[in-house]
Design a protein around this motif. Sequence first.
Motif, PDB file in Angstrom:
ATOM      1  N   THR A 295      37.118  37.076  46.787  1.00  0.00           N
ATOM      2  CA  THR A 295      37.176  35.353  46.634  1.00  0.00           C
ATOM      3  C   THR A 295      36.264  34.713  46.325  1.00  0.00           C
ATOM      4  O   THR A 295      35.194  34.407  45.492  1.00  0.00           O
ATOM      5  CB  THR A 295      37.520  34.334  47.692  1.00  0.00           C
TER       6      THR A 295
ATOM      7  N   THR B 208      41.603  36.223  39.510  1.00  0.00           N
ATOM      8  CA  THR B 208      39.952  35.624  38.633  1.00  0.00           C
ATOM      9  C   THR B 208      38.633  36.713  38.845  1.00  0.00           C
ATOM     10  O   THR B 208      38.152  37.158  37.705  1.00  0.00           O
ATOM     11  CB  THR B 208      39.514  34.099  39.491  1.00  0.00           C
ATOM     12  N   ASN B 209      39.620  37.856  39.964  1.00  0.00           N
ATOM     13  CA  ASN B 209      38.552  39.093  39.846  1.00  0.00           C
ATOM     14  C   ASN B 209      39.531  40.342  38.927  1.00  0.00           C
ATOM     15  O   ASN B 209      38.405  40.732  38.397  1.00  0.00           O
ATOM     16  CB  ASN B 209      38.544  38.715  41.219  1.00  0.00           C
TER      17      ASN B 209
ATOM     18  N   SER C   9      44.899  33.591  43.772  1.00  0.00           N
ATOM     19  CA  SER C   9      44.447  33.404  43.232  1.00  0.00           C
ATOM     20  C   SER C   9      43.574  34.545  43.071  1.00  0.00           C
ATOM     21  O   SER C   9      42.715  34.263  41.551  1.00  0.00           O
ATOM     22  CB  SER C   9      43.567  32.133  43.679  1.00  0.00           C
ATOM     23  N   SER C  10      43.067  34.891  44.089  1.00  0.00           N
ATOM     24  CA  SER C  10      41.422  35.646  43.827  1.00  0.00           C
ATOM     25  C   SER C  10      41.301  36.593  43.143  1.00  0.00           C
ATOM     26  O   SER C  10      40.795  37.218  42.407  1.00  0.00           O
ATOM     27  CB  SER C  10      40.713  36.101  44.911  1.00  0.00           C
TER      28      SER C  10
ATOM     29  N   ASP D 149      46.666  32.141  52.721  1.00  0.00           N
ATOM     30  CA  ASP D 149      45.800  33.019  53.069  1.00  0.00           C
ATOM     31  C   ASP D 149      46.455  33.299  54.456  1.00  0.00           C
ATOM     32  O   ASP D 149      45.411  32.917  55.272  1.00  0.00           O
ATOM     33  CB  ASP D 149      44.581  33.238  52.933  1.00  0.00           C
TER      34      ASP D 149
ATOM     35  N   MET E 278      36.663  32.959  54.526  1.00  0.00           N
ATOM     36  CA  MET E 278      36.923  33.981  53.230  1.00  0.00           C
ATOM     37  C   MET E 278      36.799  35.249  52.525  1.00  0.00           C
ATOM     38  O   MET E 278      35.896  35.855  53.585  1.00  0.00           O
ATOM     39  CB  MET E 278      36.028  33.014  51.872  1.00  0.00           C
TER      40      MET E 278
ATOM     41  N   ASP F 239      43.234  26.069  47.572  1.00  0.00           N
ATOM     42  CA  ASP F 239      42.920  26.166  46.979  1.00  0.00           C
ATOM     43  C   ASP F 239      41.357  27.069  46.911  1.00  0.00           C
ATOM     44  O   ASP F 239      40.327  26.107  47.684  1.00  0.00           O
ATOM     45  CB  ASP F 239      42.754  25.585  45.181  1.00  0.00           C
ATOM     46  N   ASP F 240      41.019  28.020  46.994  1.00  0.00           N
ATOM     47  CA  ASP F 240      38.995  28.892  47.048  1.00  0.00           C
ATOM     48  C   ASP F 240      38.504  27.260  46.705  1.00  0.00           C
ATOM     49  O   ASP F 240      37.750  27.135  47.820  1.00  0.00           O
ATOM     50  CB  ASP F 240      39.177  29.900  46.620  1.00  0.00           C
TER      51      ASP F 240
END
Length: 296
Positions: free
Chosen positions: A242, A103-104, A99-100, A199, A238, A221-222
């Motif tokens: 993230t 998005t990043n 996920s991170s 994670d 975290m 999810d985060d």
Amino acid sequence: MTLLTYQVFKTVADQGSFRKAADILGLTPSAISHTISAMESELGFSVLNRSKSGVTLTNYGEHLLPYVNAVLNSDESLWQAIAEFNGLKQGKVKVGCFSSICTNWLPSILHSFQNEYPGISIEVFQGTYDDVIYWLKNGVVDLGFLSVSSAKDIPIEPLYKDPLLCVVPKGTPKREPEEYMGIDEMRNHQFVTQRESTDADIQNFLKENDLNIQSNYHVVDDLSTVALVEHGFGICIMPAITMNDIPYQVDCYPVKPDAYRIIGIAAMNKEFMAPAVRTMYNHVLEQYQQEEWRKG
């Protein structure tokens, strides 16, 4: 069997439907059904279970799929090599990520890569660490972003050291004035935790520091994790990346002892990458690999 047979089998397996596979491949459902039946007749066993709700892989089909993926990937590699011999950069690269990274990093990677290599298309698969590992091992993706600790036996090139942070509700009183969160202070809080496949690095940190927490919140999810923290249901650990795009009102502190996850780019067989895959792999290294690993 032909390459079309393999492509039909893979598409039906991916879509779980003869009709959907027919739409994607530009064939009729009856042609799809005939191709699968002919394949099963040649193999001597069934590869698909058929029912009113759709089709699923048989046990034989599940074991066969990675080999079919390998054949299709080899064909793609052949045509990419031919294009490279002709001075063209063409082909497709399939990338798995968590996920991170999605998005990043990924938007920037996609923009910069496609500006430089417009003839190479990229297909993105987002999931957990376990998903990316499965996709790599079964030939679903060519490259995958993972943490080094989660990759295990998969070859991985380290890129970036991502600090772990302790995330607490906004304004939470601290027992100590220091700008970090120590293990002893963490023991006084309820935790919100994620599944280990989401994670593994956070789970490793908790285990290594004997934080045998009992949590009522096991999310994936985060955003859900930090949302629960914001509303006072506990604290969480975290990675710093993230928290770059988390919209919730929380406070973040470096953890003591210092802890990191190391993000890397993984591929099953670096020596036998298709030209487009190798181009993408090198592009990621150039853009994101930190100096400490470049020197190594």
